[in-house]
Design a protein around this motif. Structure first.
Motif, PDB file in Angstrom:
ATOM      1  N   CYS A  12     -10.640   2.340   5.402  1.00  0.00           N
ATOM      2  CA  CYS A  12     -12.100   2.583   5.568  1.00  0.00           C
ATOM      3  C   CYS A  12     -12.212   4.345   5.461  1.00  0.00           C
ATOM      4  O   CYS A  12     -11.642   4.890   6.478  1.00  0.00           O
ATOM      5  N   TYR A  45      -8.900  -8.246   2.574  1.00  0.00           N
ATOM      6  CA  TYR A  45      -9.220  -9.016   1.345  1.00  0.00           C
ATOM      7  C   TYR A  45      -7.753  -9.619   0.955  1.00  0.00           C
ATOM      8  O   TYR A  45      -6.956  -9.042   0.725  1.00  0.00           O
ATOM      9  N   ALA A  78      -4.086  -1.975  -3.698  1.00  0.00           N
ATOM     10  CA  ALA A  78      -4.545  -1.128  -2.177  1.00  0.00           C
ATOM     11  C   ALA A  78      -6.144  -1.249  -2.517  1.00  0.00           C
ATOM     12  O   ALA A  78      -6.673  -1.201  -3.689  1.00  0.00           O
ATOM     13  N   ILE A  79      -6.770  -0.905  -1.479  1.00  0.00           N
ATOM     14  CA  ILE A  79      -8.204  -0.869  -1.344  1.00  0.00           C
ATOM     15  C   ILE A  79      -8.713   0.271  -0.609  1.00  0.00           C
ATOM     16  O   ILE A  79      -8.358   0.503   0.587  1.00  0.00           O
ATOM     17  N   GLU A  90      -5.009   1.350  -7.002  1.00  0.00           N
ATOM     18  CA  GLU A  90      -5.716   1.402  -5.867  1.00  0.00           C
ATOM     19  C   GLU A  90      -7.372   1.237  -6.485  1.00  0.00           C
ATOM     20  O   GLU A  90      -7.850   1.898  -7.448  1.00  0.00           O
ATOM     21  N   VAL A 141     -12.523   2.098   0.936  1.00  0.00           N
ATOM     22  CA  VAL A 141     -13.853   1.644   1.078  1.00  0.00           C
ATOM     23  C   VAL A 141     -14.622   2.564   1.837  1.00  0.00           C
ATOM     24  O   VAL A 141     -14.202   3.349   2.756  1.00  0.00           O
ATOM     25  N   CYS A 190     -14.423   1.168  -3.438  1.00  0.00           N
ATOM     26  CA  CYS A 190     -15.164   0.023  -2.933  1.00  0.00           C
ATOM     27  C   CYS A 190     -16.304   0.628  -2.379  1.00  0.00           C
ATOM     28  O   CYS A 190     -16.302   1.502  -1.581  1.00  0.00           O
ATOM     29  N   HIS A 200      -5.786  -1.898   3.243  1.00  0.00           N
ATOM     30  CA  HIS A 200      -7.083  -1.048   2.927  1.00  0.00           C
ATOM     31  C   HIS A 200      -7.477  -0.152   3.903  1.00  0.00           C
ATOM     32  O   HIS A 200      -6.856  -0.219   5.013  1.00  0.00           O
TER      33      HIS A 200
END
Length: 207
Positions: A128, A115, A104-105, A12, A107, A15, A126
């Motif tokens: 948020c 992305y 995975a991301i 992971e 944010v 960001c 992702h």
């Protein structure tokens, strides 16, 4: 203690960006992959840390991270695509530079665009997370890298244009910064699409 991860069993990347509300300078973003079950009780939202602690932690993050990178979007690009898109683009550019590809991301904030590591590959999952830099270690680490690298950049610009007090305000809309814009006009680093004087005027010429 901030959480070590959001996604179970996935590599992971966290960001975050710095400089979104500034009148001048590029927007910076960072992406950080930390080891599984990483712990560091000192990591926190960069805004909650002293300048000295941020730079101390930058060294720790860069040493401990599996991978980290910083992405940059210029004032000209910001004026062309707007700051929201520029902030997301800076994060994508940071993700592009990671030596280890995340699965995975997560944010900081509430807006992000899917992305894709490659144009033909599927978008990575992702999430948020509002105020995520105070909840997850990798986002906190990204906030520290983005903030300190952008501060370094603004400090360099301040040597070229000392009258705008960028050493102190880092490009944010302080009273002294706006007074300098009124007196000296704008620099090539100012965001022309912004309300630079706070009075609705968007177009200024550099004297």
């Amino acid at each position: 203690m901030l959480a070590s991860h959001y996604y179970e069993g996935k590599t992971e990347a966290g960001c975050d960006e710095a400089g979104r509300g500034c009148l001048a300078g590029s927007v910076y973003a960072a992406a950080v992959i930390l080891p599984p079950d990483y712990e560091n009780p000192l990591l926190n939202d960069s805004k909650q840390l002293t300048e000295r602690r941020r730079y101390e932690l930058r060294d720790v993050i860069q040493r401990d991270a599996i991978s980290w990178a910083v992405g940059i979007v210029t004032p000209e690009e910001i004026d062309h695509i707007n700051i929201l898109n520029a902030s997301i683009l800076a994060m994508h550019r940071a993700l592009d530079q990671l030596s280890v590809h995340p699965e995975a991301i997560i944010v900081d904030g509430n807006r992000f665009k899917p992305y894709r590591p490659q144009p033909t590959s599927p978008a990575l999952p992702h999430t948020c997370i509002v105020k995520g830099d105070g909840k997850y270690l990798s986002i906190a680490a990204a906030s520290i890298l983005a903030k300190t690298y952008r501060d370094d950049y603004m400090n360099r610009l301040a040597e070229e244009y000392p009258q705008y007090d960028w050493l102190s305000n880092k490009g944010y809309p302080t009273k002294k910064h706006r007074e300098a814009i009124r007196q000296y006009g704008i620099t090539p680093y100012h965001r022309r699409s912004y309300n630079l004087l706070g009075d609705g005027q968007l177009s200024l010429d550099f004297k």
